[in-house]
Design a protein around this motif. Structure first.
Motif, PDB file in Angstrom:
ATOM      1  N   LEU A   8      39.860  36.605  32.150  1.00 46.79           N
ATOM      2  CA  LEU A   8      41.272  36.940  32.254  1.00 46.79           C
ATOM      3  C   LEU A   8      41.836  36.389  33.550  1.00 46.79           C
ATOM      4  O   LEU A   8      41.171  36.411  34.582  1.00 46.79           O
ATOM      5  CB  LEU A   8      41.446  38.463  32.229  1.00 46.79           C
ATOM      6  N   THR A   9      43.064  35.924  33.508  1.00 46.50           N
ATOM      7  CA  THR A   9      43.722  35.466  34.728  1.00 46.50           C
ATOM      8  C   THR A   9      44.664  36.562  35.210  1.00 46.50           C
ATOM      9  O   THR A   9      45.308  37.249  34.415  1.00 46.50           O
ATOM     10  CB  THR A   9      44.501  34.150  34.501  1.00 46.50           C
ATOM     11  N   VAL A  10      44.716  36.722  36.509  1.00 50.97           N
ATOM     12  CA  VAL A  10      45.594  37.706  37.132  1.00 50.97           C
ATOM     13  C   VAL A  10      46.308  37.046  38.308  1.00 50.97           C
ATOM     14  O   VAL A  10      45.840  36.040  38.842  1.00 50.97           O
ATOM     15  CB  VAL A  10      44.812  38.958  37.613  1.00 50.97           C
ATOM     16  N   ALA A  11      47.417  37.638  38.712  1.00 52.92           N
ATOM     17  CA  ALA A  11      48.217  37.064  39.798  1.00 52.92           C
ATOM     18  C   ALA A  11      47.543  37.220  41.156  1.00 52.92           C
ATOM     19  O   ALA A  11      47.662  36.354  42.020  1.00 52.92           O
ATOM     20  CB  ALA A  11      49.606  37.704  39.814  1.00 52.92           C
ATOM     21  N   ASN A  12      46.820  38.361  41.339  1.00 47.64           N
ATOM     22  CA  ASN A  12      46.183  38.600  42.630  1.00 47.64           C
ATOM     23  C   ASN A  12      45.044  39.621  42.452  1.00 47.64           C
ATOM     24  O   ASN A  12      44.875  40.191  41.368  1.00 47.64           O
ATOM     25  CB  ASN A  12      47.202  39.071  43.670  1.00 47.64           C
ATOM     26  N   VAL A  13      44.328  39.868  43.497  1.00 50.86           N
ATOM     27  CA  VAL A  13      43.165  40.756  43.421  1.00 50.86           C
ATOM     28  C   VAL A  13      43.567  42.189  43.110  1.00 50.86           C
ATOM     29  O   VAL A  13      42.864  42.899  42.382  1.00 50.86           O
ATOM     30  CB  VAL A  13      42.291  40.665  44.696  1.00 50.86           C
ATOM     31  N   ALA A  16      43.932  42.590  39.463  1.00 51.40           N
ATOM     32  CA  ALA A  16      42.611  42.650  38.828  1.00 51.40           C
ATOM     33  C   ALA A  16      42.016  44.049  38.962  1.00 51.40           C
ATOM     34  O   ALA A  16      41.471  44.610  37.993  1.00 51.40           O
ATOM     35  CB  ALA A  16      41.679  41.618  39.456  1.00 51.40           C
ATOM     36  N   ILE A  17      42.136  44.636  40.136  1.00 50.45           N
ATOM     37  CA  ILE A  17      41.618  45.986  40.369  1.00 50.45           C
ATOM     38  C   ILE A  17      42.358  46.997  39.502  1.00 50.45           C
ATOM     39  O   ILE A  17      41.735  47.880  38.906  1.00 50.45           O
ATOM     40  CB  ILE A  17      41.691  46.337  41.874  1.00 50.45           C
ATOM     41  N   GLU A  18      43.670  46.866  39.404  1.00 49.43           N
ATOM     42  CA  GLU A  18      44.454  47.762  38.532  1.00 49.43           C
ATOM     43  C   GLU A  18      43.989  47.646  37.084  1.00 49.43           C
ATOM     44  O   GLU A  18      43.855  48.648  36.383  1.00 49.43           O
ATOM     45  CB  GLU A  18      45.943  47.420  38.607  1.00 49.43           C
ATOM     46  N   PHE A  19      43.745  46.418  36.628  1.00 45.07           N
ATOM     47  CA  PHE A  19      43.292  46.189  35.256  1.00 45.07           C
ATOM     48  C   PHE A  19      41.948  46.880  35.020  1.00 45.07           C
ATOM     49  O   PHE A  19      41.754  47.549  34.008  1.00 45.07           O
ATOM     50  CB  PHE A  19      43.173  44.682  34.987  1.00 45.07           C
TER      51      PHE A  19
END
Length: 125
Positions: A8-13, A16-19
């Motif tokens: 998965l691509t995310v805007a920032n770390v 990613a942690i929230e996901f």
């Protein structure tokens, strides 16, 4: 459970942690980044195991515990951890029956209390 590794691509770390934290605790967490970001992710998420810049190999090391948290499993296993997880340590206290001083039982006199405190503080008991 299957051989699928979603990427998965995310805007920032933080995204990613929230996901990760918005879902059940994963059995394994794979982080591909430098040390500072990897440590940040590890410290702000919960998972059974973590691999940094690799996948699956944390399972192959018998010195590392393997297991999940919550829906992804309970406890740790591998090597000694497996033995400890599936074993029961049983405490056994055994003492002789030939001597049973009355000072062991209440009501305790001041003299007995003083002696016991002294014995514990000096490490006799």
């Amino acid at each position: 459970f299957g051989p699928i590794l979603p990427i998965l691509t995310v805007a920032n770390v933080d995204e990613a942690i929230e996901f990760i934290n918005a879902r059940e605790n994963p059995l394994a967490l794979y982080v591909f980044s430098d040390d500072s970001v990897s440590k940040w992710v590890i410290n702000h998420t919960i998972s059974g195991g973590v691999c940094v810049n690799d996948t699956v190999f944390h399972v192959t090391n018998p010195n590392l515990p393997f297991g999940g948290i919550g829906p992804s499993g309970m406890g740790s296993y591998h090597g000694f951890k497996s033995f400890a997880t599936f074993s029961h340590e049983r405490a056994v206290l055994s003492r002789a029956t030939w001597i049973d001083p009355s000072q062991r039982y209440a009501p305790y006199t001041e003299q007995v209390v003083k002696f016991m405190k002294s014995a514990f503080l000096k490490g006799w008991v």
